[in-house]
Design a protein around this motif. Sequence first.
Motif, mmCIF file in Angstrom:
data_model
loop_
_atom_site.group_PDB
_atom_site.id
_atom_site.type_symbol
_atom_site.label_atom_id
_atom_site.label_comp_id
_atom_site.label_asym_id
_atom_site.label_seq_id
_atom_site.Cartn_x
_atom_site.Cartn_y
_atom_site.Cartn_z
ATOM 1 N N GLY A 186 27.805 30.243 28.186
ATOM 2 C CA GLY A 186 27.492 29.955 29.579
ATOM 3 C C GLY A 186 27.848 31.104 30.480
ATOM 4 N N LYS A 187 27.550 30.938 31.759
ATOM 5 C CA LYS A 187 27.700 32.030 32.717
ATOM 6 C C LYS A 187 28.967 31.950 33.549
ATOM 7 N N MET A 188 29.836 30.953 33.337
ATOM 8 C CA MET A 188 31.056 30.828 34.131
ATOM 9 C C MET A 188 32.160 31.730 33.586
ATOM 10 N N ILE A 189 31.834 33.010 33.476
ATOM 11 C CA ILE A 189 32.753 34.016 32.985
ATOM 12 C C ILE A 189 33.772 34.373 34.065
ATOM 13 N N PRO A 190 34.917 34.962 33.714
ATOM 14 C CA PRO A 190 35.820 35.456 34.746
ATOM 15 C C PRO A 190 35.096 36.417 35.691
ATOM 16 N N GLY A 191 35.240 36.159 36.984
ATOM 17 C CA GLY A 191 34.528 36.911 38.010
ATOM 18 C C GLY A 191 33.328 36.194 38.570
ATOM 19 N N ALA A 192 32.880 35.122 37.914
ATOM 20 C CA ALA A 192 31.698 34.391 38.376
ATOM 21 C C ALA A 192 32.046 33.477 39.543
ATOM 22 N N PRO A 193 31.135 33.343 40.513
ATOM 23 C CA PRO A 193 31.285 32.285 41.518
ATOM 24 C C PRO A 193 31.019 30.943 40.855
ATOM 25 N N MET A 194 31.759 29.933 41.232
ATOM 26 C CA MET A 194 31.660 28.649 40.555
ATOM 27 C C MET A 194 30.295 27.997 40.737
ATOM 28 N N ASP A 195 29.817 27.365 39.691
ATOM 29 C CA ASP A 195 28.690 26.447 39.797
ATOM 30 C C ASP A 195 29.201 25.107 40.307
ATOM 31 N N ASP A 196 28.393 24.444 41.090
ATOM 32 C CA ASP A 196 28.741 23.116 41.570
ATOM 33 C C ASP A 196 28.434 22.071 40.500
ATOM 34 N N ALA A 197 28.925 20.866 40.691
ATOM 35 C CA ALA A 197 28.640 19.752 39.779
ATOM 36 C C ALA A 197 28.959 18.455 40.505
ATOM 37 N N PRO A 198 28.201 17.383 40.243
ATOM 38 C CA PRO A 198 28.518 16.097 40.862
ATOM 39 C C PRO A 198 29.766 15.489 40.215
ATOM 40 N N GLY B 44 40.838 19.873 26.755
ATOM 41 C CA GLY B 44 41.889 20.848 27.003
ATOM 42 C C GLY B 44 41.434 22.150 27.634
ATOM 43 N N THR B 45 40.126 22.357 27.781
ATOM 44 C CA THR B 45 39.638 23.595 28.409
ATOM 45 C C THR B 45 40.149 23.688 29.845
ATOM 46 N N ALA B 46 40.596 24.887 30.226
ATOM 47 C CA ALA B 46 41.147 25.087 31.567
ATOM 48 C C ALA B 46 40.536 26.314 32.214
ATOM 49 N N TYR B 47 40.280 26.215 33.520
ATOM 50 C CA TYR B 47 39.772 27.315 34.330
ATOM 51 C C TYR B 47 40.730 27.572 35.492
ATOM 52 N N LEU B 48 41.116 28.834 35.671
ATOM 53 C CA LEU B 48 41.874 29.233 36.853
ATOM 54 C C LEU B 48 40.889 29.714 37.901
ATOM 55 N N VAL B 49 40.930 29.092 39.085
ATOM 56 C CA VAL B 49 39.967 29.354 40.149
ATOM 57 C C VAL B 49 40.690 29.976 41.342
ATOM 58 N N ARG B 50 40.111 31.049 41.877
ATOM 59 C CA ARG B 50 40.667 31.730 43.044
ATOM 60 C C ARG B 50 40.397 30.929 44.318
ATOM 61 N N PRO B 51 41.071 31.267 45.420
ATOM 62 C CA PRO B 51 40.796 30.570 46.691
ATOM 63 C C PRO B 51 39.369 30.720 47.182
ATOM 64 N N ASP B 52 38.632 31.762 46.729
ATOM 65 C CA ASP B 52 37.235 31.928 47.146
ATOM 66 C C ASP B 52 36.253 31.365 46.130
ATOM 67 N N GLN B 53 36.731 30.474 45.255
ATOM 68 C CA GLN B 53 35.873 29.761 44.304
ATOM 69 C C GLN B 53 35.245 30.684 43.258
ATOM 70 N N HIS B 54 35.912 31.784 42.946
ATOM 71 C CA HIS B 54 35.526 32.617 41.812
ATOM 72 C C HIS B 54 36.467 32.335 40.647
ATOM 73 N N ILE B 55 35.914 32.411 39.440
ATOM 74 C CA ILE B 55 36.715 32.198 38.237
ATOM 75 C C ILE B 55 37.627 33.402 38.013
ATOM 76 N N ALA B 56 38.919 33.149 37.789
ATOM 77 C CA ALA B 56 39.857 34.229 37.491
ATOM 78 C C ALA B 56 40.189 34.310 36.007
ATOM 79 N N ALA B 57 40.196 33.157 35.326
ATOM 80 C CA ALA B 57 40.528 33.136 33.892
ATOM 81 C C ALA B 57 40.117 31.785 33.327
ATOM 82 N N ARG B 58 40.046 31.715 31.986
ATOM 83 C CA ARG B 58 39.748 30.433 31.330
ATOM 84 C C ARG B 58 40.335 30.454 29.926
ATOM 85 N N TRP B 59 40.692 29.263 29.447
ATOM 86 C CA TRP B 59 41.319 29.124 28.134
ATOM 87 C C TRP B 59 40.865 27.816 27.496
ATOM 88 N N ARG B 60 40.955 27.789 26.175
ATOM 89 C CA ARG B 60 40.756 26.523 25.471
ATOM 90 C C ARG B 60 42.028 25.680 25.514
#
Length: 555
Positions: free
Chosen positions: A425-437, A522-538
């Motif tokens: 997928g495209k939610m790599i570190p540095g990506a702006p977040m995709d929205d979801a319901p 258990g997947t985790a995403y660290l999100v910055r205050p500007d809604q960009h992905i900073a890191a992710r882990w299983r």
Amino acid sequence: MLSTYRYPKFEYRCPAEIGQRSSRRVVVVGAGPVGLATAVDLAQQGCDVLLLDDDNTVSVGSRGLCYAKRALEILDRLGAGQMVVDKGVSWNVGRTFNRNDEVYSFNLSPEPDHERPGMINLQQYYLEEFLLKRANALPNLEIRWQNKVVAVDAREADSTITVETADGNYMLDVEWLIVGDGARSGIRRLLGLDIEGRVFQDRFLIADVVMKADFPAERWFWFDPPFHPNQSVLLHREADNVWRIDFQLGWDADPEEEKKPEKVIPRIKAMLGEQHEFDLEWVSVYTFQCRRMKSFRHHRIFFVGDAAHQVSPFGARGANSGLQDSDNLAWKLKLVMDGHAPERLLESYNEERAYAADENIMNSTRSTDFITPKSAVSKLFRNSVLDLARQYRFARALVNSGRLSVPSFLYTSSLNTPDQEPFSGKMIPGAPMDDAPVSDQGQQGWLLRHVANQFIVLLYVDREPPADAVIADIKACRIRGIGLTPIVIAANATVAAACADSVKVLIDLKSRFKERYDAEQGTAYLVRPDQHIAARWRKPTMDALRAALARATCN
């Protein structure tokens, strides 16, 4: 004067500092969309902000028009997004014609289940009005109209500005100065700072017309149409039954002559036909350029929006990019001002936004070169592509009437923590977040509404709730006063109900988060205050969380 809009006149008030010298921590210069957005962002985070503007009203004419999905999400965070959506014209489809034949089309929103559309068309004066409404609701944000900065003494630790008013001048010692005074930036000129790039030798006429027409709310672009041969034309719908028409004129056109009604009206009639009655609302002639400053930061002075970088209007990359500048800068400056991050964090503003500017300039330059070829070879290529596009799919992908604004994926940023585990997928570190319901305590809503202005860890679970120790680790992770807020994304109501009351839980409606973020238990995403992905882990660990937070804040 416009028939569809009454310009407000903002009151000038004599500043108490006339003839004196005082100090301010944060001053923003320029009350256009980007300056206003930056001032609002900092003020709603608790900063005392002074905003200076040398005018006393909003922008004249429709000017900036198209606001992309990411810009709308930023405006949502600033409290102005819904006003823009309610007033503006929503659209996703664009069509490109060669003479009378459609040769290419696109849809900006191929994915379902996003809160905001691909684009909203809205005259710039409305956007400024809505941002001003939000600004005036913030008691720690002061706006001074008809206050012009006429001198700047820039030093490493602060700056002194001289402000001119009708009652005389005053001086301010400013700790942090943010410059959003537009493409002809007076402060950039006062500091003798260069801006480099290309100026395109072509002219375009903007004509805003008021008419009731049954054209769909789509972007239509013509190459060599019968009503304006050998040139290009663009049509957009705006609010209030106003339609924007851009006519390519060529470099030899006389700008003042072309703006006269007796020249403009026949062009529009040739395009629309006699059956469509219209009133001319606003006319302007412009040239365009693709340029940027070498650096957007000079000690404690920051340039945002058109003051820092300029692109051609094809692709709507100007205001959209500027709003992302403010979004990027505000949270970093707030952390530094509060002593939670070192000043070197602010270098990442220039790093990330200069990268985004280069990306925008590249796409804008390519679009402009295709629309207005300047050599026989370029024109042959363009015309051949358009001819082939009628029949062949491969050629349609080469048609370029303006690659529209998309947010920059800051995947090269030094603030990112690279993946150590496989993800798709495209939610790599540095990506702006995709929205979801999502559902929050039975109320359906949207993910991005819950993620802003702080560092957040999104923790996905689909079989069982997260262990108490994992939540405790997230809450315990603090560096120089910066903490992490956990939010659990549960696959269904059963798993959500089993989660502890001490953590916020959202239910992943329609499994869009799982799909878009390649999430598993258990997947985790660290999100910055500007809604960009900073890191992710299983499977995040305390050490991994701490290291990623330190990297994202330069601590």
